[in-house]
Design a protein around this motif. Sequence first.
Motif, PDB file in Angstrom:
ATOM      1  N   GLU A  14       0.829  -1.210   0.000  1.00  0.00           N
ATOM      2  CA  GLU A  14       0.000   0.000   0.000  1.00  0.00           C
ATOM      3  C   GLU A  14       0.861   1.257   0.000  1.00  0.00           C
ATOM      4  OE1 GLU A  14      -3.877   2.037   2.132  1.00  0.00           O
ATOM      5  OE2 GLU A  14      -3.181   0.074   2.831  1.00  0.00           O
ATOM      6  N   GLU A  15       1.946   1.245   0.744  1.00  0.00           N
ATOM      7  CA  GLU A  15       2.855   2.393   0.751  1.00  0.00           C
ATOM      8  C   GLU A  15       3.456   2.618  -0.632  1.00  0.00           C
ATOM      9  OE1 GLU A  15       4.433   2.301   5.409  1.00  0.00           O
ATOM     10  OE2 GLU A  15       5.487   1.141   3.874  1.00  0.00           O
ATOM     11  N   ARG A  16       3.821   1.541  -1.324  1.00  0.00           N
ATOM     12  CA  ARG A  16       4.365   1.667  -2.687  1.00  0.00           C
ATOM     13  C   ARG A  16       3.329   2.269  -3.634  1.00  0.00           C
ATOM     14  NH1 ARG A  16       6.112  -3.549  -1.564  1.00  0.00           N
ATOM     15  NH2 ARG A  16       4.878  -4.490  -3.238  1.00  0.00           N
ATOM     16  N   TYR A  17       2.080   1.826  -3.489  1.00  0.00           N
ATOM     17  CA  TYR A  17       1.009   2.365  -4.332  1.00  0.00           C
ATOM     18  C   TYR A  17       0.794   3.853  -4.050  1.00  0.00           C
ATOM     19  CZ  TYR A  17      -3.571   3.056  -6.452  1.00  0.00           C
ATOM     20  OH  TYR A  17      -4.616   3.534  -7.202  1.00  0.00           O
ATOM     21  N   ASN A  18       0.768   4.220  -2.771  1.00  0.00           N
ATOM     22  CA  ASN A  18       0.581   5.637  -2.400  1.00  0.00           C
ATOM     23  C   ASN A  18       1.740   6.496  -2.913  1.00  0.00           C
ATOM     24  OD1 ASN A  18      -1.869   5.173  -1.153  1.00  0.00           O
ATOM     25  ND2 ASN A  18      -0.943   4.819   0.858  1.00  0.00           N
ATOM     26  N   LYS A  72      -8.923   1.829   0.062  1.00  0.00           N
ATOM     27  CA  LYS A  72      -8.694   3.277   0.143  1.00  0.00           C
ATOM     28  C   LYS A  72     -10.008   4.048  -0.032  1.00  0.00           C
ATOM     29  CE  LYS A  72      -5.297   5.463  -2.019  1.00  0.00           C
ATOM     30  NZ  LYS A  72      -4.353   6.185  -1.155  1.00  0.00           N
ATOM     31  N   VAL A  73     -10.816   3.611  -0.995  1.00  0.00           N
ATOM     32  CA  VAL A  73     -12.098   4.269  -1.259  1.00  0.00           C
ATOM     33  C   VAL A  73     -13.016   4.103  -0.054  1.00  0.00           C
ATOM     34  CG1 VAL A  73     -14.190   4.165  -2.699  1.00  0.00           C
ATOM     35  CG2 VAL A  73     -11.932   4.050  -3.766  1.00  0.00           C
ATOM     36  N   SER A 108      -6.307  -4.030  -6.802  1.00  0.00           N
ATOM     37  CA  SER A 108      -7.739  -3.692  -6.740  1.00  0.00           C
ATOM     38  C   SER A 108      -8.218  -3.638  -5.300  1.00  0.00           C
ATOM     39  CB  SER A 108      -8.578  -4.718  -7.507  1.00  0.00           C
ATOM     40  OG  SER A 108      -8.290  -4.631  -8.875  1.00  0.00           O
ATOM     41  N   LYS A 109      -7.752  -4.575  -4.484  1.00  0.00           N
ATOM     42  CA  LYS A 109      -8.129  -4.605  -3.063  1.00  0.00           C
ATOM     43  C   LYS A 109      -7.614  -3.355  -2.351  1.00  0.00           C
ATOM     44  CE  LYS A 109      -7.672  -7.409   1.152  1.00  0.00           C
ATOM     45  NZ  LYS A 109      -7.637  -6.211   1.968  1.00  0.00           N
ATOM     46  N   ILE A 110      -6.362  -2.982  -2.615  1.00  0.00           N
ATOM     47  CA  ILE A 110      -5.788  -1.774  -2.000  1.00  0.00           C
ATOM     48  C   ILE A 110      -6.611  -0.547  -2.403  1.00  0.00           C
ATOM     49  CG2 ILE A 110      -3.800  -0.188  -2.058  1.00  0.00           C
ATOM     50  CD1 ILE A 110      -1.997  -2.676  -2.270  1.00  0.00           C
ATOM     51  N   ARG A 111      -6.955  -0.448  -3.665  1.00  0.00           N
ATOM     52  CA  ARG A 111      -7.732   0.708  -4.149  1.00  0.00           C
ATOM     53  C   ARG A 111      -9.125   0.716  -3.532  1.00  0.00           C
ATOM     54  NH1 ARG A 111      -7.771   0.944 -10.343  1.00  0.00           N
ATOM     55  NH2 ARG A 111      -8.417   3.061  -9.952  1.00  0.00           N
ATOM     56  N   HIS A 112      -9.739  -0.466  -3.453  1.00  0.00           N
ATOM     57  CA  HIS A 112     -11.081  -0.585  -2.866  1.00  0.00           C
ATOM     58  C   HIS A 112     -11.042  -0.164  -1.393  1.00  0.00           C
ATOM     59  CE1 HIS A 112     -15.116  -2.146  -2.236  1.00  0.00           C
ATOM     60  NE2 HIS A 112     -14.663  -2.815  -1.186  1.00  0.00           N
TER      61      HIS A 112
END
Length: 196
Positions: free
Chosen positions: A151-155, A191-192, A185-189
């Motif tokens: 998640e940190e890498r995605y952010n 976050k939303v 997709s799970k990380i994005r979901h």
Amino acid sequence: MDTLDPFIRHIQARVALTDEELQEMLAAFKLKKVKKKQFIIQPDFVAAHRNYVVQGALRSYVVDQNGVEHTVQFALEDWWISDYNSYLYQKPATLFVVAIEDSTLVQIDYATEQRLKASNHKFETFFRIGAERTAAYHQRRIVSALTRTAEERYNEFLEAYPTAAQRLPQYAIASYLGMTTEFLSKIRHDKVKRKS
């Protein structure tokens, strides 16, 4: 606006050239248009060019023994891309480089680049600055992969490249960040959900 204007600004931001030097440098590059899904580098062939992206988006990736793609780099406007190991050492490539969008590139071949650098120390300085920035970028990427959670890498990716996240395919972003598309997709979901 002239097609080469972004490239001219890119050069001028790194080295101070006279008009004659700028024209000499520009003459060493060739304009190339590539279509979406067109490969400009493939394994087992020597990477003939160093490529600057005037407009569009490209991706370099490698395929492992299980057939899984691992994205090494993206290149959007004002970025360079190649299989540098192949280009610099004139050995067969190990990477694929493919256009994600219809793209406009300026390319220089290895022999022309060497002649250009030998002819004027300012040209050599220009390429050195690019090499240093590329090395720093890859080091940051390795450190992030080794020390950050998914998640940190995605952010970090969203913060560094906010427009890229809208333009690049999710499978390619996931592979760049070292995760499956499902996990991204799970990380994005999540976050939303946290925002709502």
